[in-house]
Motif scaffolding. Structure first.
Motif, short mmCIF file in Angstrom:
data_model
loop_
_atom_site.label_atom_id
_atom_site.label_comp_id
_atom_site.label_asym_id
_atom_site.label_seq_id
_atom_site.Cartn_x
_atom_site.Cartn_y
_atom_site.Cartn_z
N UNK A 1 32.22 28.33 52.37
CA UNK A 1 31.16 27.48 52.92
C UNK A 1 30.28 28.29 53.87
N UNK A 2 29.69 29.32 53.34
CA UNK A 2 28.77 30.18 54.07
C UNK A 2 27.42 30.19 53.36
N UNK A 3 26.34 30.53 54.09
CA UNK A 3 25.00 30.47 53.49
C UNK A 3 24.88 31.21 52.16
N UNK A 4 25.43 32.43 52.09
CA UNK A 4 25.30 33.23 50.87
C UNK A 4 25.89 32.50 49.66
N UNK A 5 27.06 31.91 49.83
CA UNK A 5 27.73 31.23 48.72
C UNK A 5 27.07 29.89 48.40
N UNK A 6 26.52 29.24 49.42
CA UNK A 6 25.78 27.99 49.18
C UNK A 6 24.55 28.27 48.33
N UNK A 7 23.85 29.37 48.63
CA UNK A 7 22.68 29.74 47.83
C UNK A 7 23.08 30.12 46.40
N UNK A 8 24.23 30.79 46.26
CA UNK A 8 24.71 31.12 44.92
C UNK A 8 24.99 29.84 44.13
N UNK B 1 13.20 31.92 41.54
CA UNK B 1 12.65 32.99 42.38
C UNK B 1 12.81 32.67 43.86
N UNK B 2 12.55 31.42 44.24
CA UNK B 2 12.61 31.06 45.66
C UNK B 2 14.05 31.04 46.17
N UNK B 3 15.00 30.70 45.30
CA UNK B 3 16.40 30.77 45.70
C UNK B 3 16.85 32.23 45.87
N UNK B 4 16.37 33.10 44.99
CA UNK B 4 16.65 34.53 45.15
C UNK B 4 16.00 35.08 46.42
N UNK B 5 14.83 34.54 46.74
CA UNK B 5 14.14 34.87 48.00
C UNK B 5 15.01 34.48 49.20
N UNK B 6 15.56 33.26 49.17
CA UNK B 6 16.42 32.79 50.26
C UNK B 6 17.67 33.66 50.38
N UNK C 1 24.10 40.10 64.86
CA UNK C 1 24.37 39.30 66.06
C UNK C 1 23.56 38.01 66.07
N UNK C 2 22.40 38.01 65.41
CA UNK C 2 21.56 36.81 65.39
C UNK C 2 21.83 35.92 64.17
N UNK D 1 20.74 31.56 60.62
CA UNK D 1 21.16 30.91 59.38
C UNK D 1 22.03 29.69 59.67
N UNK D 2 21.38 28.68 60.25
CA UNK D 2 22.07 27.42 60.56
C UNK D 2 22.00 26.48 59.35
N UNK D 3 22.65 25.34 59.47
CA UNK D 3 22.62 24.33 58.40
C UNK D 3 21.19 23.85 58.16
N UNK D 4 20.42 23.72 59.23
CA UNK D 4 19.02 23.28 59.08
C UNK D 4 18.20 24.31 58.32
N UNK D 5 18.42 25.58 58.62
CA UNK D 5 17.70 26.65 57.92
C UNK D 5 18.03 26.64 56.43
#
Length: 308
Positions: free
Chosen positions: A54-61, A110-115, A128-129, A134-138
């Motif tokens: 449940x991390x941004x990278x895997x959610x985008x995948x 394309x836009x998902x690959x962009x994200x 560190x940032x 990369x919050x849930x809102x982002x």
């Protein structure tokens, strides 16, 4: 009566010896479609049920794979019906809807690959940032824009075509891509300009940003320690493979439309199928094999199935 039929229906003239090999074609494409669904939904299922994913990278995948499934579903069911039909025809309105969905979801790819590229950039170049950016809102904003921006822009192109007169009721294709422009009596310069703007917004601009992002990652990784280089190679390589293959397939789509008369029918059909066959079929395989966390969970899943 014939005129009324022509106005309602478009004949798809891209099928090669369909009467002779209809059942063979049907079984091959049906098998490919089921395999696509199984591969993609297996990865998505793992990402949903495993909390460690449940991390941004895997959610985008997961979003990318779901987008591929939707793209396949826009094409394959109608394709399977056509293989079993005596006449390969489609309502013009349905053809426009297929065109709209095909390019909307193609732009979303394309836009998902962009994200995903932005996520990797922040993770590797600004670690560190990363939790702050990369919050849930982002993630929600990226996913929403990835589906809304292409669909809203392609919808305008589809509406413009719907209001234009068609003079040709047959085209060399097996589904409704940009070849349907050849059905129009007049293809205005205004629509050509608009289509180029859409192409720039949803394909060229994201692709340029993605390559710029991965170039920055490469430079920073080269200047960093071995662990950073390993992490960059492990997480970025699958994304780059997917991006480059998708760019090549999109180029095929544009080329076969512009050089339709120079291609034999069978070559035209095979090239047209590439973009709806390779990404949905090979993306889950690439991510399943190359992404260590997903690969480990897949091994545990299949081991558990064998034990049971």
């Amino acid at each position: 009566m014939e005129l009324a039929l022509n106005v309602s229906y478009i004949t798809l003239d891209g099928f090669f010896h369909v009467n002779k090999y209809r059942y063979l074609y049907f079984m091959i494409m049906f098998t490919v479609y089921i395999l696509m669904l199984c591969c993609n939904f297996t990865i998505v299922f793992l990402i949903v049920v495993e909390k460690s994913l449940h991390e941004p990278m895997y959610i985008f995948i997961a979003a990318l794979l779901l987008n591929s499934v939707m793209l396949s579903t826009v094409i394959y069911p109608k394709l399977l019906i056509d293989f079993l039909s005596k006449r390969q025809i489609v309502f013009y309105s349905v053809c426009l809807f297929q065109f709209f969905m095909f390019y909307s979801l193609g732009g979303s790819e394309f836009l998902l690959l962009f994200a995903m590229a932005y996520d990797r950039y922040v993770s590797i170049c600004k670690p560190l940032q990363y939790p702050i950016i990369m919050t849930k809102n982002t993630i929600s904003i990226f996913l929403t824009l990835a589906w809304i921006v292409p669909s809203s822009q392609v919808a305008v192109a589809a509406v413009l075509m719907a209001n234009k007169k068609i003079c040709n009721f047959t085209f060399t294709g097996i589904f409704c891509n940009n070849t349907i422009y050849k059905l129009l009596c007049v293809h205005s310069k205004a629509q050509t300009v608009y289509d180029m703007v859409v192409l720039f917004n949803v394909a060229i601009l994201p692709a340029v940003f993605i390559f710029f992002t991965y170039t920055r990652i490469l430079v920073i990784s080269y200047q960093s320690c071995k662990e950073v280089r390993r992490k960059a190679a492990q997480t970025c390589l699958p994304h780059l493979i997917v991006l480059i293959s998708y760019l090549c397939l999109c180029a095929f789509d544009i080329i076969i439309s512009g050089l339709e008369s120079n291609f034999p029918k069978i070559v035209h059909s095979i090239l047209a199928l590439q973009i709806v066959m390779y990404p949905p079929l090979f993306n889950p395989i690439i991510y399943g094999l190359k992404m260590k966390e997903i690969s480990n969970h897949l091994k545990r899943l299949f081991c558990a199935v064998k034990i049971n």
